[in-house]
Design an enzyme around this catalytic site. Structure first.
Site, mmCIF file in Angstrom:
data_model
loop_
_atom_site.group_PDB
_atom_site.id
_atom_site.type_symbol
_atom_site.label_atom_id
_atom_site.label_comp_id
_atom_site.label_asym_id
_atom_site.label_seq_id
_atom_site.Cartn_x
_atom_site.Cartn_y
_atom_site.Cartn_z
ATOM 1 N N VAL A 133 0.817 -1.220 0.000
ATOM 2 C CA VAL A 133 0.000 0.000 0.000
ATOM 3 C C VAL A 133 0.848 1.266 0.000
ATOM 4 O O VAL A 133 0.306 2.364 -0.022
ATOM 5 C CB VAL A 133 -0.962 0.062 1.208
ATOM 6 C CG1 VAL A 133 -1.932 -1.100 1.184
ATOM 7 C CG2 VAL A 133 -0.184 0.091 2.523
ATOM 8 N N GLU A 134 2.161 1.109 0.068
ATOM 9 C CA GLU A 134 3.009 2.302 0.092
ATOM 10 C C GLU A 134 3.830 2.376 -1.201
ATOM 11 O O GLU A 134 3.341 2.839 -2.219
ATOM 12 C CB GLU A 134 3.874 2.302 1.368
ATOM 13 C CG GLU A 134 2.995 2.333 2.628
ATOM 14 C CD GLU A 134 3.765 2.464 3.925
ATOM 15 O OE1 GLU A 134 4.563 3.402 4.060
ATOM 16 O OE2 GLU A 134 3.556 1.624 4.832
#
Lengths: 345, 345
Positions: A133-134
């Site tokens: 998610v990063e």
């Protein structure tokens, strides 16, 4: 008839420093001023070459799979070392699970992340690079990217002169840690601890006194006014699920111990006035409200408005002088550089 | 018997500068070295205050609705003033329609954007802030954000001392233009134009000669080696639809004139070696390939490999010294600051 008055004036003039010293003495036992030099790192010698390399890496968006995000994206050094969002936006516009903490002074935290799952910034730096998610990258792709850029190969060689294979994911993390170790922000509170009575306003001093008397400093102590020790959020009274979402059990995910449910690392409070929104959920934008929630949930205390204002004045004195950071010049892509992928798998 | 040899040596020593001067003379008629001072802007006086304000705005992610993107995100000053992606990623992970051009030296372009639809950088700066696929903000929300931050109000006042209402969307754009006007990158080619024979390698000089002889400089001329004038992409032979997608008709969208179909502004070539991938579509990563495509599509020329290499060596001499940019310190949010919205409408 004038001498008694003169005596009184002198007496109060003399007693003021004594009282100030008592407050400073108590503060000095609880907190610690920032060091004036770069802290020593565990198994990571800090050299000018390594700091320069780490700065380049910190700013390089090619550490992310998409080429969109660098460390700087969420740890923005123009806005207090964080991104001023509830939770960060990452690869594919996904939202991260917790509020991004500041990179400023983070080297002085006893452990990293809200749940302390990384021992130091070198371990921390590897997390977001790989998190789906990063930055959604892989160590292999990062190393392939760095090895495709001759300047980086030179810089890694100069930074890790004894390594057989200097360009590695581990050494990337160590260099970033070395750069981040330079991100210290000396604040009025440090000047006060170091002996300057005029560094804090009367209101901030009253806030400091309250901060210690009420018990805030039981958890938020030491050089970073927090950043060490783990405590349940809601020790006395659990805040609402808006602020403390039920799905995030904090340190429980690290230790799998029932006692660690909803346990988080006490947040380091340096530059807290710059890093709204607050808490791991990022749900509170107002520092006064955050102070009130803490007082109620952790101490069972309902603060009077003037008490809250005094504590906030003390917290304001933790806002430091930002490090002067000149942008690095990054090497240009070569034919061998892996291309950015904005695809979401 | 030694004098004739000496004469020959002297003669060739004397003739070399003559040949070099001929090349420089031709180059000086076609190109222009970077100015040593900040260019004057139309209806926008550049002051130190305005530059500092513009720098703050350039780096401020709160100019975007989401708080994720600043001007710097796509015009990254660590990587040649662009983002090294085919097309930029913006609000909601949408991809922009065209490759982000560099902000470096952009002040010297005659018009901005690939289709020249903005006359200057002040007009340009307002585009991405409002574009739904980029920063997705509104002028009202930008002004509300800036007015909520007391430091910005002070800085706008100092930058626009005669304005009745200094904090405006127009003045935001003017300040950004003033900062961008400082982003000049003097290059070896400038030193050559200014009289330094040693600034270019023999290969780069051969490339410069070819660049003029083949006709590249018919479009790519002037101080930015391009950046003015509009030409059909595929003047002689249209490149494939991968490189020239049919859906993007270039300047036609601005003028609605049939002659302007697939017409684009000749790209400015300073720092071109740093700003892959190439063309408005961003589909070509290799500068040699880009040169070959240009030669074929615009000039009907098939370059020999050594000719391509020489032209690339000349283009490399356009890579300049990056401006030293120290990060600004941005004001912290207040209670009145509009919150970031990562929602995609």
């Amino acid at each position: 008839m004038r001498s008694p008055i003169l005596f009184l004036v002198l007496s109060s003039a003399l007693s003021a420093p004594v009282a100030a010293d008592a407050l400073r003495d108590a503060a000095t036992e609880t907190f610690k001023p920032l060091p004036s030099t770069i802290p020593a790192l565990k198994e990571n010698t800090v050299t000018p070459e390594k700091i320069a390399l780490g700065k380049a890496l910190f700013f390089d968006p090619r550490l992310s799979a998409s080429g969109v995000f660098s460390c700087y994206s969420c740890h923005n050094l123009t806005t207090g070392g964080d991104d001023n969002m509830e939770t960060s936006v990452g690869h594919g516009w996904q939202k991260g699970p917790r509020n991004a903490p500041t990179a400023l002074n983070a080297v002085l935290n006893e452990a990293q992340f809200w749940d302390g799952r990384a021992d130091d910034l070198a371990a921390q730096a590897k997390g977001p690079v790989q998190a789906g998610v990063e930055m959604a990258n892989t160590p292999d792709n990062v190393v392939a990217t760095l090895k495709s850029l001759p300047d980086y190969v030179t810089w890694f060689g100069a930074s890790f002169p004894e390594a057989a294979d200097p360009v590695s994911f581990d050494n990337m993390a160590k260099a970033i840690e070395a750069f981040e170790a330079t991100l210290l922000t000396p604040a009025p509170f440090d000047a006060y601890l170091n002996g300057d009575d005029n560094a804090l306003t009367a209101e901030a001093k009253a806030g400091l006194q309250l901060f210690m008397d009420k018990g805030c400093s039981s958890c938020h102590s030491g050089v970073n006014v927090g950043g060490h020790g783990y405590y349940p959020f809601g020790l006395i009274e659990k805040p609402g699920s808006e602020v403390l979402p039920e799905g995030d059990k904090g340190r429980f995910a690290v230790t799998e111990t029932a006692d660690d449910e909803y346990v988080f690392r006490a947040a380091p409070l340096r530059n807290i006035a710059l890093t709204a929104p607050y808490f791991h959920s990022g749900k509170v934008w107002d520092l006064s409200v955050a102070v009130e929630i803490m007082a109620e949930s952790q101490l069972g205390e309902e603060l009077k408005p003037e008490e809250t204002a005094q504590i906030v004045a003390f917290l304001d004195s933790l806002t430091g002088t930002m490090p002067e950071v000149t942008l690095p010049v990054l090497p240009a892509e070569t034919a061998g550089t892996p291309r950015p992928t904005t695809m979401v798998e």
